[in-house]
Scaffold this motif. Structure first.
Motif, PDB file in Angstrom:
ATOM      1  N   ARG A 437       0.610  -1.273  -0.071  1.00 36.90           N
ATOM      2  CA  ARG A 437       0.403   0.213  -0.299  1.00 36.90           C
ATOM      3  C   ARG A 437       1.025   0.807   0.188  1.00 36.90           C
ATOM      4  O   ARG A 437       0.534   2.671   0.632  1.00 36.90           O
ATOM      5  CB  ARG A 437      -1.048  -0.209   1.025  1.00 36.90           C
ATOM      6  N   GLY A 438       1.820   1.149  -0.496  1.00 36.16           N
ATOM      7  CA  GLY A 438       2.738   2.011  -0.318  1.00 36.16           C
ATOM      8  C   GLY A 438       3.173   3.003   0.341  1.00 36.16           C
ATOM      9  O   GLY A 438       4.568   3.725   0.747  1.00 36.16           O
ATOM     10  N   ALA A 439       3.813   1.569   1.619  1.00 34.78           N
ATOM     11  CA  ALA A 439       4.838   2.301   2.285  1.00 34.78           C
ATOM     12  C   ALA A 439       5.355   1.780   2.858  1.00 34.78           C
ATOM     13  O   ALA A 439       6.452   1.230   1.469  1.00 34.78           O
ATOM     14  CB  ALA A 439       3.920   1.683   3.852  1.00 34.78           C
ATOM     15  N   GLY A 440       7.049   2.521   3.625  1.00 36.20           N
ATOM     16  CA  GLY A 440       8.163   2.264   3.503  1.00 36.20           C
ATOM     17  C   GLY A 440       8.577   2.909   4.170  1.00 36.20           C
ATOM     18  O   GLY A 440       8.353   3.760   4.626  1.00 36.20           O
ATOM     19  N   CYS A 441      10.398   2.922   4.805  1.00 39.56           N
ATOM     20  CA  CYS A 441      11.085   3.673   4.753  1.00 39.56           C
ATOM     21  C   CYS A 441      11.900   3.941   4.019  1.00 39.56           C
ATOM     22  O   CYS A 441      13.027   3.698   3.114  1.00 39.56           O
ATOM     23  CB  CYS A 441      11.990   2.601   5.947  1.00 39.56           C
ATOM     24  N   ALA A 442      11.983   5.211   4.374  1.00 38.69           N
ATOM     25  CA  ALA A 442      13.042   5.906   3.639  1.00 38.69           C
ATOM     26  C   ALA A 442      14.825   6.638   3.810  1.00 38.69           C
ATOM     27  O   ALA A 442      14.135   6.525   5.675  1.00 38.69           O
ATOM     28  CB  ALA A 442      12.407   8.059   3.400  1.00 38.69           C
ATOM     29  N   LEU A 443      15.663   6.801   3.631  1.00 39.72           N
ATOM     30  CA  LEU A 443      16.708   6.387   4.363  1.00 39.72           C
ATOM     31  C   LEU A 443      17.608   8.255   3.246  1.00 39.72           C
ATOM     32  O   LEU A 443      17.594   7.812   2.444  1.00 39.72           O
ATOM     33  CB  LEU A 443      18.013   5.159   3.609  1.00 39.72           C
ATOM     34  N   VAL A 444      18.083   8.892   3.926  1.00 38.03           N
ATOM     35  CA  VAL A 444      18.320  10.694   3.570  1.00 38.03           C
ATOM     36  C   VAL A 444      20.130  10.175   4.196  1.00 38.03           C
ATOM     37  O   VAL A 444      20.254   9.810   5.474  1.00 38.03           O
ATOM     38  CB  VAL A 444      17.456  11.724   3.899  1.00 38.03           C
ATOM     39  N   LEU A 445      20.619  10.190   3.124  1.00 36.50           N
ATOM     40  CA  LEU A 445      21.788  10.594   3.520  1.00 36.50           C
ATOM     41  C   LEU A 445      22.498  12.008   3.538  1.00 36.50           C
ATOM     42  O   LEU A 445      22.031  12.917   2.643  1.00 36.50           O
ATOM     43  CB  LEU A 445      22.820   9.529   2.737  1.00 36.50           C
ATOM     44  N   ALA A 446      22.899  12.583   4.169  1.00 37.90           N
ATOM     45  CA  ALA A 446      23.616  14.396   3.919  1.00 37.90           C
ATOM     46  C   ALA A 446      25.044  14.506   4.993  1.00 37.90           C
ATOM     47  O   ALA A 446      25.005  13.647   5.360  1.00 37.90           O
ATOM     48  CB  ALA A 446      22.811  15.131   5.085  1.00 37.90           C
ATOM     49  N   GLU A 447      25.912  15.534   3.993  1.00 41.40           N
ATOM     50  CA  GLU A 447      26.567  15.441   4.051  1.00 41.40           C
ATOM     51  C   GLU A 447      26.668  16.397   5.679  1.00 41.40           C
ATOM     52  O   GLU A 447      25.420  16.124   6.421  1.00 41.40           O
ATOM     53  CB  GLU A 447      27.588  16.155   2.623  1.00 41.40           C
ATOM     54  N   SER A 448      28.098  16.962   6.480  1.00 43.17           N
ATOM     55  CA  SER A 448      28.278  18.045   7.147  1.00 43.17           C
ATOM     56  C   SER A 448      26.991  19.015   7.302  1.00 43.17           C
ATOM     57  O   SER A 448      26.750  19.693   6.281  1.00 43.17           O
ATOM     58  CB  SER A 448      29.204  18.531   7.653  1.00 43.17           C
ATOM     59  N   VAL A 449      26.255  19.223   9.185  1.00 41.60           N
ATOM     60  CA  VAL A 449      25.048  20.055   8.528  1.00 41.60           C
ATOM     61  C   VAL A 449      25.435  21.046   9.654  1.00 41.60           C
ATOM     62  O   VAL A 449      26.260  21.232  10.699  1.00 41.60           O
ATOM     63  CB  VAL A 449      24.269  19.647   9.523  1.00 41.60           C
ATOM     64  N   LEU A 450      26.390  22.258   9.280  1.00 45.25           N
ATOM     65  CA  LEU A 450      26.985  22.864   9.994  1.00 45.25           C
ATOM     66  C   LEU A 450      26.070  24.291   9.890  1.00 45.25           C
ATOM     67  O   LEU A 450      26.766  25.522  10.400  1.00 45.25           O
ATOM     68  CB  LEU A 450      28.477  23.771   8.676  1.00 45.25           C
ATOM     69  N   ASP A 451      25.163  24.622   9.374  1.00 44.48           N
ATOM     70  CA  ASP A 451      24.111  26.404   9.983  1.00 44.48           C
ATOM     71  C   ASP A 451      22.856  25.603   9.446  1.00 44.48           C
ATOM     72  O   ASP A 451      21.805  24.687   9.232  1.00 44.48           O
ATOM     73  CB  ASP A 451      24.788  27.050   8.501  1.00 44.48           C
ATOM     74  N   PRO A 452      21.732  26.665   9.872  1.00 42.74           N
ATOM     75  CA  PRO A 452      21.130  26.838   9.604  1.00 42.74           C
ATOM     76  C   PRO A 452      20.505  26.734   8.009  1.00 42.74           C
ATOM     77  O   PRO A 452      19.332  25.515   7.973  1.00 42.74           O
ATOM     78  CB  PRO A 452      20.501  27.994  10.299  1.00 42.74           C
ATOM     79  N   GLU A 453      20.795  26.351   7.530  1.00 48.22           N
ATOM     80  CA  GLU A 453      20.753  26.790   6.351  1.00 48.22           C
ATOM     81  C   GLU A 453      21.071  24.598   5.897  1.00 48.22           C
ATOM     82  O   GLU A 453      19.584  24.407   4.942  1.00 48.22           O
ATOM     83  CB  GLU A 453      20.890  27.391   4.887  1.00 48.22           C
ATOM     84  N   ASP A 454      21.540  24.588   6.560  1.00 46.99           N
ATOM     85  CA  ASP A 454      21.790  23.415   5.788  1.00 46.99           C
ATOM     86  C   ASP A 454      20.410  21.879   6.286  1.00 46.99           C
ATOM     87  O   ASP A 454      20.098  20.992   5.565  1.00 46.99           O
ATOM     88  CB  ASP A 454      23.174  22.437   6.345  1.00 46.99           C
ATOM     89  N   ALA A 455      21.133  22.456   7.684  1.00 45.66           N
ATOM     90  CA  ALA A 455      19.204  22.036   9.139  1.00 45.66           C
ATOM     91  C   ALA A 455      18.149  21.802   8.040  1.00 45.66           C
ATOM     92  O   ALA A 455      16.873  21.442   7.731  1.00 45.66           O
ATOM     93  CB  ALA A 455      18.748  22.351  10.319  1.00 45.66           C
ATOM     94  N   GLU A 456      17.576  23.426   7.373  1.00 48.04           N
ATOM     95  CA  GLU A 456      16.576  23.728   6.922  1.00 48.04           C
ATOM     96  C   GLU A 456      16.058  22.111   5.347  1.00 48.04           C
ATOM     97  O   GLU A 456      14.738  22.416   5.138  1.00 48.04           O
ATOM     98  CB  GLU A 456      16.588  25.264   6.779  1.00 48.04           C
ATOM     99  N   ARG A 457      16.943  22.584   4.536  1.00 57.43           N
ATOM    100  CA  ARG A 457      16.932  22.023   3.448  1.00 57.43           C
ATOM    101  C   ARG A 457      16.881  20.473   4.199  1.00 57.43           C
ATOM    102  O   ARG A 457      15.701  20.066   2.857  1.00 57.43           O
ATOM    103  CB  ARG A 457      18.265  21.981   3.205  1.00 57.43           C
ATOM    104  N   LEU A 458      17.178  19.648   5.005  1.00 54.94           N
ATOM    105  CA  LEU A 458      17.415  18.575   5.444  1.00 54.94           C
ATOM    106  C   LEU A 458      15.211  18.408   6.114  1.00 54.94           C
ATOM    107  O   LEU A 458      14.930  16.796   5.945  1.00 54.94           O
ATOM    108  CB  LEU A 458      18.133  18.462   6.602  1.00 54.94           C
ATOM    109  N   VAL A 459      15.451  19.576   6.839  1.00 57.05           N
ATOM    110  CA  VAL A 459      13.758  19.388   7.376  1.00 57.05           C
ATOM    111  C   VAL A 459      12.831  19.061   5.966  1.00 57.05           C
ATOM    112  O   VAL A 459      11.644  18.755   6.175  1.00 57.05           O
ATOM    113  CB  VAL A 459      13.481  20.916   8.173  1.00 57.05           C
TER     114      VAL A 459
END
Length: 753
Positions: A437-459
């Protein structure tokens, strides 16, 4: 320094590129910043070292902290301090715990001890017993004090005074049995005082099966169980705690033995608790360092035996600045902060959360960058170096490989770079479907989170993925730095705390996190039990297939390894045979044994070919005849000149070259086959390995191909030049000897085995 600016040169970088503490590389001038944890640990160690024997209690200290916080640095610093403070009376042992059982740990422990030193400790018990006997009898009381002080050998005193050695040894045995609470150890240690038992006792102490001479004395089992290994460590703590001696044992990375994934047996935990009690009672100091998890594995009673738990804390800005100054003073002779500044130090601590290993690695890269640019370390430079992840060997691609291995091992099907919804931000680096039914687990990979812009993109990505389907789990993996200030925001967006990649723990941590999230989804979408059962069976089938494929790969590798070892053993046998032939060559021989070691029928093929060619290579006879030793030199010269001119006139120089090339070809082929025969080997059934068959076929094929390109015209001319009474072979006979030589050699070698 000019105008307040330090001129940087390409001098040695004062910081370590790896920031991994190693006991073998821990120099006396290694920089140690006195953090609260280090000050407390050193204070406890000093209390132990300076206290008199009568009032000195034993201690068990636990050092805990996450990866990179400096646990090993602190453990090794304690070891170094103990050796420096009281070297004459302190035995300090460092153990890097293996990823195994307490038996493996004990083997590393016994490797740090020496037979002579252990015997000396037993000899001290012997000296005390002999001194007591002499003092109480009044006979030889003047030697009692030197005996106790170790100035006189008790064995020599017993022999000199004609004392009953067996009686004293029996007392030593009883004393050691009482002290160690183990009859076998009491017997074995006492045997070290008797000649001829050293090797047998030490072999048993190092974990081997007891020798027959020990079995005859009641020692019939090896130190091969976890309980026995821990008991043996306690015995040595008691042995080295005698008199006014200090015994310090530092066990680093204990979590490798005590962890939830390799939980020891209940018997092992009880034995470990006993070891803690024995060390405390023996006035020894036991330091246990590792991840905090290992304390959770211990029972409540065992944890109560730990006198002090020291948590290694993060480095502050002040600690980091002091570390930088001391590191530069140690290398450059000047304690300076430059090229760093208070602002860059503060930012450095912020993005690393004060993790000591990350700080040291970044300092190394930042100092190198500052030298290359001949300028100070700035906040943008710290941001740039951390962003590029230059200090770390792992990148996103490395982590993707680890993720794929975890998913494959779990038998999970997955999609790469999958858009969960229509929004471009809903892209998952890995999508693991669950159910229909379309369910699943998403895995997101990211490099260093060094500023609020990095965190905002991931959110934004987490929100887009969650909005795409109501049944989803999202897991964030950060490859690099994740300051604490962004953890809360990201945890809320992704529904769980992000995983920060660590080479040592990532695979296990990711596997556990994925399994938990997939189970949660299966519970949610489990309204169709048949479908859920089908999915689980499908995943189990993939797991089994992957496991079987892995086992096949391991089996193939083991077979290759075994074949390689067998081949090398065969080569070694041949080489030893050659050495033996050389050593046993007849006396007076001017040359060593022949280098060729071919089978007789193969050697005969080469001998026939070279003999046929040798009759054609008669230029040496022509030339030597012109310079012969005949009485009439003029006649010899004329004969030689006639033959030489005839050679030229018949334009046979090209044929001479052909003969030389043919001879070189056959000799090179023979030498190549000889080397093959020396280095080849057979399996247990006497069959050549496939790789050796292929090598032989290639050698013989090469000869046949090269031979076909050799022009054989005019070779008969060379036979006419010989001065010796040798009938030169006809060209047909020569071809019969050389044609197909490769195939005949191959057949002969394969037939000879």
């Amino acid at each position: 320094m000019s105008d307040g600016h330090v001129v940087l040169t390409s001098e040695a970088n004062p910081f370590s590129p790896t920031a991994i503490a190693r006991v073998t590389e821990f120099a006396p001038d290694t920089v140690t910043v006195p953090t609260p944890a280090i000050r407390e640990a050193l204070r406890l160690l000093d209390d132990y070292l300076v206290s008199p024997a009568s009032s000195r209690p034993g201690h068990v200290i636990a050092i805990v902290g996450d990866y990179g916080t400096g646990k090993t640095h602190l453990a090794v610093r304690l070891l170094q301090h103990a050796r420096e403070t009281a070297p004459a009376v302190t035995k300090a042992v460092y153990l890097d715990a293996p990823a195994g059982t307490f038996v493996a740990l004990y083997k590393r422990f016994i490797e740090q001890l020496e037979l002579d030193d252990v015997r000396d400790r037993v000899r001290e018990y012997y000296a005390d017993i002999v001194a007591d006997a002499l003092s109480s009898s009044g006979f030889g009381s003047d030697v009692a004090r030197p005996l106790r002080d170790g100035e006189i050998d008790p064995v020599g005193i017993v022999e000199r005074f004609g004392l009953m050695e067996s009686s004293f040894l029996q007392q030593v045995q009883h004393t050691l049995e009482r002290v160690t609470r183990n009859e076998a150890f009491g017997t074995a240690l006492t045997l070290l005082l008797r000649r001829g038992f050293d090797d047998a006792v030490w072999e048993w102490l190092t974990g081997h099966e007891p020798d027959q001479i020990l079995k005859d004395r009641g020692i019939d089992t090896a130190i091969s169980t976890e309980a026995a290994a821990l008991e043996a460590m306690g015995v040595f703590a008691l042995l080295y705690g005698h008199r006014d001696r200090r015994f310090v044992v530092v066990v680093d990375e204990l979590d490798k033995v005590l962890s939830a994934s390799s939980r020891p047996t209940e018997d092992a935990i009880e034995a470990f608790k006993k070891l803690l009690e024995v060390c405390a009672g023996a006035r020894a100091l036991l330091v246990l360092a590792g991840l905090p998890d290992y304390l959770d594995v211990l029972s409540g009673n065992a944890r109560q035996r730990i006198g002090r738990v020291i948590t290694v804390s993060s480095l502050s800005g002040e600690n980091t600045a002091e570390f930088i100054r001391e590191s530069q003073r140690r290398v450059h002779g000047e304690a300076r902060l430059e090229p760093f500044t208070p602002d860059t130090v503060g930012y450095l601590v912020k993005i690393t959360d004060g993790n000591a290993r990350k700080i040291v690695r970044l300092c190394y890269q930042l100092y190198r960058t500052a030298v290359e640019r001949d300028g100070p370390v700035t906040v943008p430079m710290v941001y740039e170096v951390a962003r590029n992840n230059q200090f770390d060997q792992a990148g996103i691609d490395d982590v993707r490989g680890a993720v794929r291995r975890v998913l494959t091992a779990q038998g999970s099907g997955y999609l790469r770079d999958h858009l969960v919804g229509q929004d471009e931000h809903s892209r998952a680096d890995y999508w693991v479907p669950v159910g229909a039914r379309g369910a699943g687990c998403a895995l997101v990979l990211a490099e260093s989170v060094l500023d609020p812009e990095d965190a905002e993109r991931l959110v934004r990505r987490a929100t887009a993925i969650r909005n795409a389907t109501a049944r989803t789990e999202v897991l964030l993996v950060v490859v690099g730095y994740l300051p604490a200030e962004f953890v809360g925001e990201l945890s809320a967006a992704f529904g769980g705390e992000p995983l920060v990649y660590d080479h040592w723990t990532f695979t296990e941590t990711l596997a556990s996190a994925l399994a938990t999230r997939i189970r949660n989804l299966e519970d949610v979408v489990g309204d169709d039990p048949i479908r859920a059962l089908h999915d689980r069976l499908d995943r189990m089938s993939r797991q089994q297939s992957n496991t079987q494929r892995l086992l096949d790969q391991i089996t193939t590798s083991l077979n290759d390894l075994r074949g390689s070892a067998d081949r090398k053993f065969g080569v070694l046998q041949r080489e030893l045979s050659e050495v033996s032939d050389t050593v046993h060559a007849p006396a007076g021989s001017d040359s060593p044994a022949p280098r060729l070691r071919l089978p007789e029928d193969v050697a005969r093929l080469f001998d026939e070919a070279l003999a046929a060619l040798d009759s054609l290579r008669r230029l040496d006879a022509v030339v030597r005849e012109a310079f012969g030793t005949e009485q009439d030199q003029a006649t010899a010269a004329r004969r030689g000149m006639r033959d030489w001119l005839r050679l030229r006139n018949q334009q046979a120089f090209q044929a001479v070259g052909v003969a030389v090339v043919l001879t070189g070809l056959v000799e090179a082929f023979r030498d190549g086959v000889n080397e093959w025969y020396r280095s080849s080997a057979t399996d247990e059934e006497g069959e050549l390995y496939d790789v050796d068959r292929e090598r032989l076929a290639a050698l013989c094929r090469t000869y046949d191909v090269l031979y076909e390109y050799v022009p054989l015209f005019g070779l008969d001319v060379l036979g006419e030049l010989t001065a010796a009474p040798v009938t030169p072979p006809r060209k047909a006979d020569l071809r019969e000897t050389l044609d197909g030589l490769g195939a005949r050699v191959q057949q002969a070698l394969l037939g000879s085995g």
